[in-house]
Design a protein around this motif. Structure first.
Motif, mmCIF file in Angstrom:
data_model
loop_
_atom_site.group_PDB
_atom_site.id
_atom_site.type_symbol
_atom_site.label_atom_id
_atom_site.label_comp_id
_atom_site.label_asym_id
_atom_site.label_seq_id
_atom_site.Cartn_x
_atom_site.Cartn_y
_atom_site.Cartn_z
ATOM 1 N N PRO A 1 7.160 22.184 13.889
ATOM 2 C CA PRO A 1 7.450 22.054 12.452
ATOM 3 C C PRO A 1 6.534 21.062 11.736
ATOM 4 O O PRO A 1 6.020 21.335 10.655
ATOM 5 C CB PRO A 1 8.903 21.571 12.432
ATOM 6 N N GLY A 2 6.331 19.875 12.325
ATOM 7 C CA GLY A 2 5.502 18.857 11.701
ATOM 8 C C GLY A 2 6.159 18.237 10.480
ATOM 9 O O GLY A 2 7.126 18.771 9.922
ATOM 10 N N LEU A 3 5.629 17.100 10.063
ATOM 11 C CA LEU A 3 6.156 16.402 8.888
ATOM 12 C C LEU A 3 5.019 15.720 8.139
ATOM 13 O O LEU A 3 4.208 15.007 8.740
ATOM 14 C CB LEU A 3 7.189 15.352 9.311
ATOM 15 N N ASP A 4 4.940 15.964 6.827
ATOM 16 C CA ASP A 4 3.988 15.287 5.941
ATOM 17 C C ASP A 4 4.785 14.383 5.003
ATOM 18 O O ASP A 4 5.585 14.881 4.203
ATOM 19 C CB ASP A 4 3.197 16.295 5.107
ATOM 20 N N SER A 5 4.555 13.068 5.089
ATOM 21 C CA SER A 5 5.347 12.110 4.316
ATOM 22 C C SER A 5 4.474 11.255 3.414
ATOM 23 O O SER A 5 3.344 10.895 3.770
ATOM 24 C CB SER A 5 6.136 11.185 5.253
ATOM 25 N N ALA A 6 5.009 10.928 2.238
ATOM 26 C CA ALA A 6 4.438 9.886 1.384
ATOM 27 C C ALA A 6 5.110 8.583 1.783
ATOM 28 O O ALA A 6 6.339 8.496 1.811
ATOM 29 C CB ALA A 6 4.697 10.200 -0.077
ATOM 30 N N MET A 7 4.314 7.568 2.109
ATOM 31 C CA MET A 7 4.846 6.331 2.667
ATOM 32 C C MET A 7 4.507 5.135 1.778
ATOM 33 O O MET A 7 3.432 5.068 1.181
ATOM 34 C CB MET A 7 4.261 6.071 4.057
ATOM 35 N N TYR A 8 5.423 4.181 1.706
ATOM 36 C CA TYR A 8 5.137 2.873 1.130
ATOM 37 C C TYR A 8 4.980 1.880 2.274
ATOM 38 O O TYR A 8 5.479 2.122 3.398
ATOM 39 C CB TYR A 8 6.267 2.423 0.207
ATOM 40 N N SER A 9 4.292 0.785 2.038
ATOM 41 C CA SER A 9 4.143 -0.243 3.066
ATOM 42 C C SER A 9 4.016 -1.615 2.412
ATOM 43 O O SER A 9 3.546 -1.744 1.281
ATOM 44 C CB SER A 9 2.912 0.024 3.953
ATOM 45 N N GLY A 10 4.435 -2.624 3.126
ATOM 46 C CA GLY A 10 4.329 -3.994 2.646
ATOM 47 C C GLY A 10 4.467 -4.969 3.800
ATOM 48 O O GLY A 10 5.139 -4.678 4.795
ATOM 49 N N GLY A 11 3.802 -6.109 3.700
ATOM 50 C CA GLY A 11 3.896 -7.089 4.770
ATOM 51 C C GLY A 11 2.964 -8.260 4.569
ATOM 52 O O GLY A 11 2.419 -8.480 3.479
ATOM 53 N N LEU A 12 2.781 -9.028 5.648
ATOM 54 C CA LEU A 12 1.961 -10.226 5.644
ATOM 55 C C LEU A 12 0.781 -10.061 6.599
ATOM 56 O O LEU A 12 0.903 -9.400 7.627
ATOM 57 C CB LEU A 12 2.788 -11.450 6.053
ATOM 58 N N VAL A 13 -0.346 -10.667 6.231
ATOM 59 C CA VAL A 13 -1.574 -10.583 7.017
ATOM 60 C C VAL A 13 -1.994 -11.981 7.432
ATOM 61 O O VAL A 13 -2.064 -12.901 6.595
ATOM 62 C CB VAL A 13 -2.715 -9.924 6.199
ATOM 63 N N TYR A 14 -2.288 -12.142 8.737
ATOM 64 C CA TYR A 14 -2.777 -13.431 9.260
ATOM 65 C C TYR A 14 -4.226 -13.269 9.694
ATOM 66 O O TYR A 14 -4.552 -12.368 10.467
ATOM 67 C CB TYR A 14 -1.938 -13.899 10.440
ATOM 68 N N HIS A 15 -5.113 -14.138 9.207
ATOM 69 C CA HIS A 15 -6.537 -14.051 9.519
ATOM 70 C C HIS A 15 -6.840 -14.793 10.814
ATOM 71 O O HIS A 15 -6.577 -15.990 10.930
ATOM 72 C CB HIS A 15 -7.366 -14.630 8.371
ATOM 73 N N LEU A 16 -7.407 -14.063 11.787
ATOM 74 C CA LEU A 16 -7.758 -14.636 13.078
ATOM 75 C C LEU A 16 -9.161 -15.208 13.092
ATOM 76 O O LEU A 16 -9.463 -16.141 13.834
ATOM 77 C CB LEU A 16 -7.638 -13.561 14.167
ATOM 78 N N GLY A 17 -10.060 -14.596 12.301
ATOM 79 C CA GLY A 17 -11.464 -15.006 12.308
ATOM 80 C C GLY A 17 -11.741 -16.114 11.325
ATOM 81 O O GLY A 17 -11.166 -17.205 11.378
ATOM 82 N N HIS A 18 -12.613 -15.826 10.347
ATOM 83 C CA HIS A 18 -13.034 -16.846 9.386
ATOM 84 C C HIS A 18 -11.962 -17.212 8.385
ATOM 85 O O HIS A 18 -12.082 -18.215 7.686
ATOM 86 C CB HIS A 18 -14.269 -16.360 8.619
ATOM 87 N N GLY A 19 -10.924 -16.401 8.257
ATOM 88 C CA GLY A 19 -9.916 -16.667 7.241
ATOM 89 C C GLY A 19 -10.315 -16.083 5.902
ATOM 90 O O GLY A 19 -11.424 -15.589 5.697
ATOM 91 N N SER A 20 -9.401 -16.126 4.948
ATOM 92 C CA SER A 20 -9.677 -15.617 3.602
ATOM 93 C C SER A 20 -10.260 -16.757 2.781
ATOM 94 O O SER A 20 -9.564 -17.611 2.272
ATOM 95 C CB SER A 20 -8.365 -15.128 2.960
ATOM 96 N N HIS A 21 -11.617 -16.799 2.688
ATOM 97 C CA HIS A 21 -12.306 -17.944 2.078
ATOM 98 C C HIS A 21 -12.003 -18.063 0.591
ATOM 99 O O HIS A 21 -11.915 -17.064 -0.074
ATOM 100 C CB HIS A 21 -13.808 -17.812 2.276
ATOM 101 N N GLY B 1 0.798 -1.205 0.000
ATOM 102 C CA GLY B 1 0.000 0.000 0.000
ATOM 103 C C GLY B 1 0.838 1.265 0.000
ATOM 104 O O GLY B 1 2.071 1.227 0.122
ATOM 105 N N PHE B 2 0.138 2.394 -0.160
ATOM 106 C CA PHE B 2 0.744 3.716 -0.111
ATOM 107 C C PHE B 2 -0.125 4.592 0.786
ATOM 108 O O PHE B 2 -1.349 4.420 0.826
ATOM 109 C CB PHE B 2 0.848 4.328 -1.508
ATOM 110 N N SER B 3 0.493 5.536 1.481
ATOM 111 C CA SER B 3 -0.280 6.349 2.411
ATOM 112 C C SER B 3 0.330 7.726 2.596
ATOM 113 O O SER B 3 1.507 7.966 2.285
ATOM 114 C CB SER B 3 -0.383 5.651 3.778
ATOM 115 N N TYR B 4 -0.501 8.623 3.116
ATOM 116 C CA TYR B 4 -0.073 9.940 3.585
ATOM 117 C C TYR B 4 0.065 9.845 5.093
ATOM 118 O O TYR B 4 -0.868 9.409 5.790
ATOM 119 C CB TYR B 4 -1.105 10.997 3.192
#
Length: 245
Positions: free
Chosen positions: A225-245, A209-212
Motif C-alpha cells: 500500500p505505501g504511505l505518502d505523508s506531509a510532515m512537520y518537524s522541530g527540535g534542537l541542534v548541537y554543534h560538534l565542530g566549529h559551532g555556529s559562529h 521544518g516541513f517534509s515529504y
C-alpha cells in the motif's frame, strides 16, 4: 519472529553507524592536532636558520558537524507513490550532519544521516490487500528506523538564520505488518524536506521544518500500500565542530 529479526538488524546497523560517526570525529580531531604540530615545526625557523619568536597559531581542521534532536509528525497525506492515506506517523529522531563535500548552489554541502529509535504508526486495523478499509477499529504499531544515506544543502552558514534543503533514504521496521495485514514488517523510506535553523547560543540552534515522507515495501511481498505523508518537524541542534559562529 520476522519482526524481531528486522528490529535486531536495524539496531545493529544503527550502532555501527554511530560507531563510524564517533570514529570519524576522533580521526578528524587527531588530524587537526597533527597538522597544527607540523605547522609549528615548519614555522619554527626561517630560510636563514634563525628561530621565529612567534609560534604558529594552532589550526583546528575538524569539519563542521552537528547533532539534531527532533520530533516529527504527519499532518496530511498525498497520493504520489502510495495508495494508503488513513494512517498517521509520528517519531523521535537523532540526525547527524557533517560538512563533507565543499559547496554547491551557494550552500554548504553536508552528509546527512538519521536514526529513528521511536516510531508510532496509527493505522486501520482491518484492511484490504491495497490498504483500504475493510472494517472498524484502529491500532498503533511500534517501530524503529535508520536513514544512513542523505545529503543537505545549508545556506548562510555561520549566520543566525540558516535555511536548508535535505534528502535522506533508509529502512523502517515495525512490530506488526504496516498499512495492511497482507503487507510486510519492513519498509523502505524516503524523506525530502526544507526548513531553517535559528541561532540560540554559539553551540545550540533551534530547527523547524516541513517534509515529504514516503515509505513502502517495494513489493517484497505482493501487498504494497505505501504511505505518502506531509510532515512537520522541530527540535534542537548541537554543534560538534566549529559551532555556529
Amino acid at each position: 519472529m520476522p519482526a524481531k529479526r528486522h528490529l535486531g538488524l536495524l539496531a545493529f546497523v544503527a550502532l555501527a553507524l554511530c560507531c563510524r560517526i564517533s570514529f570519524g570525529q576522533n580521526n578528524a580531531a587527531k588530524m587537526g592536532t597533527l597538522s597544527a604540530v607540523a605547522a609549528d615545526d615548519n614555522s619554527g625557523t626561517d630560510h636563514t636558520g634563525i628561530m621565529d619568536s612567534q609560534p604558529a597559531p594552532v589550526q583546528n581542521e575538524r569539519p563542521e558537524s552537528e547533532l539534531a534532536f527532533m520530533g516529527q509528525g504527519s499532518f496530511g497525506h498525498f497520493h504520489i507513490f502510495a495508495n494508503s492515506w488513513w494512517s498517521n506517523l509520528h517519531f523521535a529522531s537523532v540526525e547527524y550532519e557533517r560538512h563533507s563535500w565543499g559547496r554547491a548552489l551557494g550552500a554548504r554541502l553536508d552528509y546527512a544521516a538519521e536514526v529513528q529509535p521511536v516510531m508510532l504508526l496509527n493505522q486501520l486495523k482491518h484492511t484490504t490487500v491495497y490498504g483500504n478499509s475493510a472494517g472498524t477499529g484502529r491500532e498503533t504499531l511500534y517501530g524503529v528506523g535508520i536513514m544512513p544515506i542523505g545529503t543537505r544543502l545549508l545556506w548562510r552558514d555561520g549566520k543566525s538564520f540558516k535555511p536548508y534543503f535535505v534528502a535522506k533514504g533508509g529502512v523502517l521496521a515495525f512490530d506488526k505488518k504496516a498499512l495492511s495485514q497482507y503487507s510486510s514488517y519492513m519498509e523502505w523510506s524516503l524523506q525530502i524536506g526544507v526548513g531553517t535553523q535559528f541561532r540560540l547560543t554559539p553551540r545550540w540552534d533551534a530547527r523547524v521544518g516541513f517534509s515529504y515522507f514516503h515509505f513502502s515495501n517495494g513489493f517484497i511481498v505482493p501487498s504494497n500500500p505505501g504511505l505518502d505523508s506531509a510532515m512537520y518537524s522541530g527540535g534542537l541542534v548541537y554543534h560538534l565542530g566549529h559551532g555556529s559562529h
